[in-house]
Design a protein around this motif. Structure first.
Motif, PDB file in Angstrom:
ATOM      1  N   TYR A 225       0.778  -1.424   0.032  1.00  0.00           N
ATOM      2  CA  TYR A 225       0.075   0.123   0.121  1.00  0.00           C
ATOM      3  C   TYR A 225       0.863   1.168   0.002  1.00  0.00           C
ATOM      4  O   TYR A 225       2.017   1.391   0.600  1.00  0.00           O
ATOM      5  CB  TYR A 225      -0.680   0.067   1.143  1.00  0.00           C
ATOM      6  CG  TYR A 225      -1.767  -1.131   1.415  1.00  0.00           C
ATOM      7  CD1 TYR A 225      -3.355  -0.710   0.746  1.00  0.00           C
ATOM      8  CD2 TYR A 225      -1.720  -2.275   1.542  1.00  0.00           C
ATOM      9  CE1 TYR A 225      -4.301  -1.704   0.901  1.00  0.00           C
ATOM     10  CE2 TYR A 225      -2.669  -3.383   1.605  1.00  0.00           C
ATOM     11  CZ  TYR A 225      -3.969  -3.087   1.105  1.00  0.00           C
ATOM     12  OH  TYR A 225      -5.027  -4.093   1.434  1.00  0.00           O
ATOM     13  N   GLU A 226       0.447   2.379  -0.524  1.00  0.00           N
ATOM     14  CA  GLU A 226       0.927   3.609  -0.513  1.00  0.00           C
ATOM     15  C   GLU A 226       0.406   4.573   0.570  1.00  0.00           C
ATOM     16  O   GLU A 226      -0.847   4.542   0.939  1.00  0.00           O
ATOM     17  CB  GLU A 226       0.901   4.382  -1.876  1.00  0.00           C
ATOM     18  CG  GLU A 226       1.591   3.661  -2.850  1.00  0.00           C
ATOM     19  CD  GLU A 226       1.322   4.362  -4.102  1.00  0.00           C
ATOM     20  OE1 GLU A 226       0.727   5.169  -4.103  1.00  0.00           O
ATOM     21  OE2 GLU A 226       1.975   4.046  -5.379  1.00  0.00           O
ATOM     22  N   SER A 227       1.159   5.517   1.305  1.00  0.00           N
ATOM     23  CA  SER A 227       0.712   6.304   2.038  1.00  0.00           C
ATOM     24  C   SER A 227       1.560   7.580   1.785  1.00  0.00           C
ATOM     25  O   SER A 227       2.340   7.570   1.069  1.00  0.00           O
ATOM     26  CB  SER A 227       0.608   6.146   3.311  1.00  0.00           C
ATOM     27  OG  SER A 227       2.133   6.065   3.828  1.00  0.00           O
ATOM     28  N   ARG A 228       1.351   8.718   2.620  1.00  0.00           N
ATOM     29  CA  ARG A 228       1.803  10.028   2.450  1.00  0.00           C
ATOM     30  C   ARG A 228       3.365   9.951   2.808  1.00  0.00           C
ATOM     31  O   ARG A 228       4.158  10.595   1.740  1.00  0.00           O
ATOM     32  CB  ARG A 228       1.310  11.001   3.278  1.00  0.00           C
ATOM     33  CG  ARG A 228       1.890  12.436   2.971  1.00  0.00           C
ATOM     34  CD  ARG A 228       1.056  13.404   3.703  1.00  0.00           C
ATOM     35  NE  ARG A 228       1.805  14.886   3.461  1.00  0.00           N
ATOM     36  CZ  ARG A 228       1.166  16.047   4.027  1.00  0.00           C
ATOM     37  NH1 ARG A 228      -0.062  15.933   4.658  1.00  0.00           N
ATOM     38  NH2 ARG A 228       2.000  16.976   3.746  1.00  0.00           N
ATOM     39  N   TYR A 229       3.734   9.224   3.605  1.00  0.00           N
ATOM     40  CA  TYR A 229       5.301   9.261   3.783  1.00  0.00           C
ATOM     41  C   TYR A 229       5.961   7.754   3.574  1.00  0.00           C
ATOM     42  O   TYR A 229       7.062   7.941   3.555  1.00  0.00           O
ATOM     43  CB  TYR A 229       5.316   9.761   5.475  1.00  0.00           C
ATOM     44  CG  TYR A 229       5.112  10.850   5.785  1.00  0.00           C
ATOM     45  CD1 TYR A 229       5.573  12.073   5.194  1.00  0.00           C
ATOM     46  CD2 TYR A 229       3.678  11.160   6.293  1.00  0.00           C
ATOM     47  CE1 TYR A 229       5.259  13.257   5.566  1.00  0.00           C
ATOM     48  CE2 TYR A 229       3.237  12.405   6.776  1.00  0.00           C
ATOM     49  CZ  TYR A 229       4.053  13.410   6.280  1.00  0.00           C
ATOM     50  OH  TYR A 229       3.506  14.799   6.686  1.00  0.00           O
ATOM     51  N   HIS A 230       5.199   6.572   3.549  1.00  0.00           N
ATOM     52  CA  HIS A 230       5.816   5.445   3.484  1.00  0.00           C
ATOM     53  C   HIS A 230       4.930   4.472   2.857  1.00  0.00           C
ATOM     54  O   HIS A 230       3.622   4.549   2.982  1.00  0.00           O
ATOM     55  CB  HIS A 230       6.065   4.845   4.998  1.00  0.00           C
ATOM     56  CG  HIS A 230       6.995   5.468   5.669  1.00  0.00           C
ATOM     57  ND1 HIS A 230       8.408   5.349   5.494  1.00  0.00           N
ATOM     58  CD2 HIS A 230       7.208   6.072   6.940  1.00  0.00           C
ATOM     59  CE1 HIS A 230       9.227   5.996   6.257  1.00  0.00           C
ATOM     60  NE2 HIS A 230       8.328   6.470   7.251  1.00  0.00           N
ATOM     61  N   ASP A 231       5.442   3.636   1.775  1.00  0.00           N
ATOM     62  CA  ASP A 231       5.000   2.568   1.424  1.00  0.00           C
ATOM     63  C   ASP A 231       5.019   1.235   2.442  1.00  0.00           C
ATOM     64  O   ASP A 231       6.079   1.320   3.128  1.00  0.00           O
ATOM     65  CB  ASP A 231       5.554   2.151  -0.060  1.00  0.00           C
ATOM     66  CG  ASP A 231       5.097   3.130  -1.216  1.00  0.00           C
ATOM     67  OD1 ASP A 231       4.377   4.174  -1.027  1.00  0.00           O
ATOM     68  OD2 ASP A 231       6.108   2.760  -2.029  1.00  0.00           O
ATOM     69  N   PHE A 232       4.018   0.559   2.507  1.00  0.00           N
ATOM     70  CA  PHE A 232       4.348  -0.367   3.620  1.00  0.00           C
ATOM     71  C   PHE A 232       3.410  -1.749   2.842  1.00  0.00           C
ATOM     72  O   PHE A 232       2.355  -1.620   2.053  1.00  0.00           O
ATOM     73  CB  PHE A 232       3.480  -0.060   4.844  1.00  0.00           C
ATOM     74  CG  PHE A 232       2.019   0.197   4.688  1.00  0.00           C
ATOM     75  CD1 PHE A 232       0.956  -0.602   4.760  1.00  0.00           C
ATOM     76  CD2 PHE A 232       1.421   1.536   4.490  1.00  0.00           C
ATOM     77  CE1 PHE A 232      -0.250  -0.247   5.016  1.00  0.00           C
ATOM     78  CE2 PHE A 232       0.289   1.860   4.292  1.00  0.00           C
ATOM     79  CZ  PHE A 232      -0.610   0.898   4.672  1.00  0.00           C
ATOM     80  N   ARG A 233       3.833  -2.906   3.234  1.00  0.00           N
ATOM     81  CA  ARG A 233       3.426  -4.148   2.897  1.00  0.00           C
ATOM     82  C   ARG A 233       2.234  -4.697   4.075  1.00  0.00           C
ATOM     83  O   ARG A 233       2.526  -4.315   5.200  1.00  0.00           O
ATOM     84  CB  ARG A 233       4.204  -5.295   2.741  1.00  0.00           C
ATOM     85  CG  ARG A 233       5.201  -5.533   3.720  1.00  0.00           C
ATOM     86  CD  ARG A 233       6.120  -6.548   3.368  1.00  0.00           C
ATOM     87  NE  ARG A 233       5.599  -8.008   3.085  1.00  0.00           N
ATOM     88  CZ  ARG A 233       6.344  -9.048   2.478  1.00  0.00           C
ATOM     89  NH1 ARG A 233       7.190  -8.799   1.633  1.00  0.00           N
ATOM     90  NH2 ARG A 233       5.582 -10.327   2.416  1.00  0.00           N
TER      91      ARG A 233
END
Length: 354
Positions: A7-15
């Motif tokens: 997933y994408e977010s404003r500051y970090h992509d994360f699984r």
């Protein structure tokens, strides 16, 4: 383990990985020093996740739990010196002929079993409702335990200091009022009270920098709140609120009143918050200091950024397309963020760097 989604977010992509499934309404979790993870099921079981596998045999010695409505086995928390004393604490609903209430038990955890189980807190009086047990637990830096109790669905109880409902209690690990509690010298008040006017707190965490206890609580239709739990504070329920009754009728026409605290942040409409983590890990450095809140009703995780003046300056919704009610949010020792989903076939999810 299922294949991870990124997933994408404003500051970090994360699984997001699914670590375990088939949990019956999981509610709380605790990370043991050796790598095992304890998970409560509202049905009354304390489970062990070991090396990525959910063990079939639950922990033995869990006290008798009243399961029904919002009640059951709730939170689990380790003593700050768990390595030395093996102590953990459970919150849960309990029933007698006089009704149901919130209890906290202390136990020693050894090799998949609870030993020397003692009830150290019981909210009185009991009532016959199955709502608003609260139950999320936190330790402060002095080693005192914070125990929130909901209003039990009876609003006026939250303003009555002679009634354990509707506030946060601060106790020693033996269940005694903690030294310095604000109502120790107030006639008729329960000595364990630390705050009152709280409706139903299901998110609580110690701030990693200030050491203060932060919380959020369920409003009715609207008016979910984020607060800092400070000694002697009246948070206003039900005299002031940003929500309305489930019937659509007003509860009060006031959102402010002298001597009653304003929330740092509130949601309208209600997101039904549950679970709270204040991030301080290394895995996601741009999230450090942010609050992560689970949402049951809106099925998401909310990230809040708070400035030095205790003002929420940024809000971001995460995992909005996951379609799962989030019951608990907890930072793991490695800096990943773990979630529990609120379902009959509940899951443990882990957010980590891709």
């Amino acid at each position: 383990m299922a294949e991870a989604d990124v997933y994408e977010s404003r500051y970090h992509d994360f699984r997001v990985d699914t670590l375990a499934a088939r949990l019956e309404y999981p509610w709380g979790l605790a990370f043991l020093p050796g790598g095992d993870v304890l998970v409560t099921e509202r049905a009354g079981r304390l489970r062990i996740l070991r090396d990525g596998e959910l063990l079939e045999t639950p922990v033995s010695g869990v006290p008798e739990v009243a399961v029904g409505g919002q009640g059951g086995l709730l939170d689990v928390i380790l003593h700050p010196q768990f390595d030395d004393n093996r102590l953990l604490f459970l919150s849960y609903a309990h029933q007698t002929g006089e009704g149901r209430t919130t209890r906290v038990a202390r136990a020693e955890y050894r090799d998949g079993a609870l030993e020397n189980v003692n009830v150290i807190f019981e909210a009185l009086p009991r009532s016959n409702t199955t709502r608003h047990f609260a139950g999320r637990l936190a330790f402060d830096r002095d080693g005192y335990l914070y125990v929130p109790v909901g209003d039990r669905g009876d609003k006026p109880r939250a303003q009555d200091l002679s009634d354990d409902a509707g506030g946060v209690h601060r106790i020693t690990i033996d269940g005694q009022p903690a030294p310095g509690n604000p109502f120790l010298d107030k006639d008729g008040a329960r000595k364990t009270f630390f705050t009152y006017g709280n409706r139903n707190i299901q998110g609580m965490a110690r701030h990693p920098v200030t050491g203060e206890i932060w919380s959020h609580e369920h409003g009715p239709r609207g008016g979910d709140e984020v607060n800092i739990i400070r000694a002697g504070t009246n948070y206003g329920w039900p005299e002031i609120t940003y929500g309305i009754d489930y019937s659509g009728l007003p509860i009060t026409d006031r959102t402010r009143a002298p001597g009653m605290a304003q929330p740092l942040h509130y949601w309208d409409p209600s997101i039904a918050p549950s679970g709270l983590a204040i991030y301080d890990g290394e895995m996601f450095p741009k999230w450090r200091g942010d609050l992560f809140v689970g949402a049951l009703k809106f099925q998401k995780v909310v990230r809040l950024r708070v400035n030095d003046r205790e003002q929420v300056v940024e809000e971001e919704d995460l995992l909005t397309d996951l379609g799962k009610r989030i019951r608990e949010v907890k930072q793991a020792p490695d800096g990943s963020i773990w979630l529990l989903t609120d379902a009959h076939d509940g899951e443990i999810l882990r957010l980590s760097a891709p």
